[in-house]
Write an enzyme that holds these catalytic residues in place. Structure first.
Site, PDB file in Angstrom:
ATOM      1  N   HIS A  66      31.191 -25.163 -19.954  1.00 43.14           N
ATOM      2  CA  HIS A  66      30.976 -26.205 -18.947  1.00 43.14           C
ATOM      3  C   HIS A  66      30.044 -27.254 -19.554  1.00 43.14           C
ATOM      4  O   HIS A  66      28.903 -26.944 -19.918  1.00 43.14           O
ATOM      5  CB  HIS A  66      30.380 -25.603 -17.675  1.00 43.14           C
ATOM      6  N   GLU A  69      26.156 -27.925 -18.743  1.00 45.11           N
ATOM      7  CA  GLU A  69      25.194 -26.814 -18.714  1.00 45.11           C
ATOM      8  C   GLU A  69      24.360 -26.869 -19.985  1.00 45.11           C
ATOM      9  O   GLU A  69      24.645 -26.214 -20.989  1.00 45.11           O
ATOM     10  CB  GLU A  69      25.956 -25.498 -18.524  1.00 45.11           C
ATOM     11  N   HIS A 160      25.743 -19.897 -20.114  1.00 46.86           N
ATOM     12  CA  HIS A 160      25.943 -20.883 -19.044  1.00 46.86           C
ATOM     13  C   HIS A 160      24.637 -21.125 -18.298  1.00 46.86           C
ATOM     14  O   HIS A 160      23.665 -20.403 -18.484  1.00 46.86           O
ATOM     15  CB  HIS A 160      26.952 -20.339 -18.021  1.00 46.86           C
ATOM     16  N   GLU A 224      24.248 -16.341 -17.328  1.00 44.67           N
ATOM     17  CA  GLU A 224      23.772 -17.521 -16.591  1.00 44.67           C
ATOM     18  C   GLU A 224      22.262 -17.584 -16.771  1.00 44.67           C
ATOM     19  O   GLU A 224      21.531 -16.742 -16.264  1.00 44.67           O
ATOM     20  CB  GLU A 224      24.108 -17.398 -15.098  1.00 44.67           C
TER      21      GLU A 224
HETATM   22 ZN   LIG Z   1      29.162 -22.412 -16.549  1.00 46.84          ZN
END
Ligand SMILES: [Zn+2]
Length: 362
Positions: A66, A69, A160, A224
Site C-alpha cells: 500500500h 504506508e 504495513h 501492521e
Molecule cells: Zn497495508
C-alpha cells in the site's frame, strides 16, 4: 545510461524516478564483498560474503504494497541504504521489495486496485499495472526462497501500517496454516519486534503473506506497525522496536548490538508473546442498506459483549432483515468497512485464544 553500480544513487528514489534504469537486472559487489542483485525497480537482493549456497537464513522484507504506508517504507529504505553505503555488513541473505512504486508517488494506498488482494494468482487477468507488479513480486519471492535449503529458516515480513486506530496499535496477521503448526519462536520474535497482538487467519486469502506462507512454505506475516502517516511525519520512536528487530535479524551479533541497546528498556516491558486472536465471524454485506452499529472511527480490536448488535441490513422498505450480533463476551471487531461492494466482507470479529489452544512448533 548511467550505471547504478558505478555512480550509486539512492535506490528507492532511483526506482521511483527512473524505473527504466532497472529494466535490465544488475549484479555487482560492494567493496566489502556483499553481492548486490537489482532484479527490477524496487526489488533488491543482498548476498553476504559468508553465504554458502542455500544455507543459513533467508529474509524478505516487503513494504509499500500500500503506497501511502510510509513508516515501513522508511525503515526498509534505511536498511537498503545502510547496506549499500557499507554502514552495516549483513550476514544473512536478504531481499527488500518496495512494492507499489506508482502508489507511493501519488501518496495513495493504490492506483487502481488494492494490491494486497492480488496474490496467489488473483493478479489474473493482467489488466492493470498493480496486477502485473503482484505477479512480478510473486516471481522474485518464489525464486528467492526456492534457493533455500531449509524453509524453516526462511522469513517474509510484509510490512504495513493500518488505516484506523487500534486497541493494539501494532499487530500481525498469521496466514492460514491449513492445519500446519504455528511457530512459537516466530510469535516470540514478533513480540520482541513490538507486536502487541496476532490475528490467526482461518481461511485462504489473496494477501501477499498468505502467498509466501502457502506457495513458498516459509514463515510469513502481514505486520501492521502502527497508523498511516505521510512521508516524514512518522514518529520513528513508535517503530523503534520493529526497526531494531528488522536490523538485528540480518546482522551479526556485534553489529546488531547497538540496535538492541537502543530499545532494551522498551523491550524489557514487552510481554513474551503477543495476545492471540482467532476469527469468529466474517460478516458479508449482502444488501444495499448495510450499516455498522458503531462509529466510523472505532478502533480495531474494540470488544463487544455477547448479544450486542454489530451491524444490520435493511430491505428497500427499511425493514431490518439481517442482524449481526456478538456471539460471546470480548468479541472484538477488526477491519470494518461498510462501503465494500455487495458480496464482500464488511467486518471481521475476533475472539481471544491462548497458546494452549494452538498446535505449536518450536
Ligand atoms: Zn497495508
Amino acid at each position: 545510461m548511467s550505471d547504478f553500480s558505478v555512480e550509486r544513487k539512492h535506490f528507492l528514489s532511483y526506482s521511483r524516478q527512473a524505473p527504466e534504469q532497472f529494466q535490465q537486472p544488475q549484479v555487482f559487489s560492494l567493496t566489502n564483498g556483499t553481492q548486490v542483485h537489482v532484479h527490477a525497480p524496487g526489488i533488491i537482493e543482498f548476498i553476504p560474503v559468508c553465504y554458502r549456497q542455500g544455507a543459513g537464513r533467508h529474509v524478505l522484507y516487503s513494504c509499500g504494497v500500500h503506497g501511502n504506508e510510509t513508516a515501513p517504507i522508511e525503515i526498509c529504505d534505511e536498511i537498503v541504504e545502510a547496506i549499500l553505503s557499507k554502514t552495516v555488513v549483513i550476514n544473512t541473505r536478504l531481499m527488500v521489495q518496495f512494492a507499489n512504486l506508482p502508489a507511493m508517488d501519488i501518496a495513495e494506498r493504490f492506483v487502481q486496485e488494492n494490491m494486497n488482494r492480488l496474490f496467489t494468482g488473483a493478479h489474473e487477468p493482467q489488466t492493470n499495472d498493480e496486477r502485473k507488479r503482484a505477479q512480478q513480486l510473486e516471481f522474485y519471492t518464489q525464486t528467492f526462497f526456492a534457493n533455500a535449503n531449509d524453509k524453516s529458516h526462511c522469513f517474509h515480513y510484509d510490512l504495513h501500517t493500518a488505516i484506523r486506530d487500534s486497541a493494539y496499535p501494532r499487530f500481525a496477521v498469521y496466514p492460514f496454516k491449513h492445519g500446519n503448526k504455528y511457530s512459537f519462536s516466530q510469535l516470540e520474535w514478533l513480540a520482541q519486534a513490538g507486536i502487541d497482538a496476532v490475528l490467526l487467519s482461518e481461511s485462504p486469502t489473496t494477501t501477499y503473506s498468505y502467498f509466501s506462507s502457502r506457495d513458498c512454505g516459509v514463515h510469513s506475516f502481514t505486520v501492521e506497525l502502527g497508523k498511516v502517516k505521510p512521508f516524514g511525519e512518522n514518529n520513528m520512536a513508535d517503530f523503534s522496536l520493529a526497526r531494531s528487530a528488522l536490523f538485528r535479524l540480518i546482522l551479526p551479533l556485534d553489529q546488531a548490538q547497538p540496535f538492541a541497546e537502543e530499545v532494551s528498556e522498551q523491550r524489557a516491558k514487552q510481554p513474551n508473546l503477543p495476545v492471540l486472536f482467532r476469527i469468529n465471524q466474517s460478516i458479508i454485506r449482502s444488501e444495499q442498506h448495510f450499516s455498522l452499529h458503531f462509529s466510523d472511527d472505532t478502533p480495531n480490536f474494540t470488544s463487544f459483549n455477547q448479544g450486542e448488535v454489530l451491524a444490520s441490513e435493511c430491505n428497500e422498505q427499511g425493514q431490518t432483515i439481517n442482524e449481526f450480533i456478538a456471539q460471546q463476551d470480548d468479541e472484538a471487531i477488526v477491519f470494518p468497512n461498510a462501503k465494500v461492494a455487495i458480496g464482500q466482507r464488511a467486518l471481521l470479529t475476533v475472539v481471544p485464544v491462548t497458546i494452549k489452544d494452538l498446535t505449536i512448533d518450536v
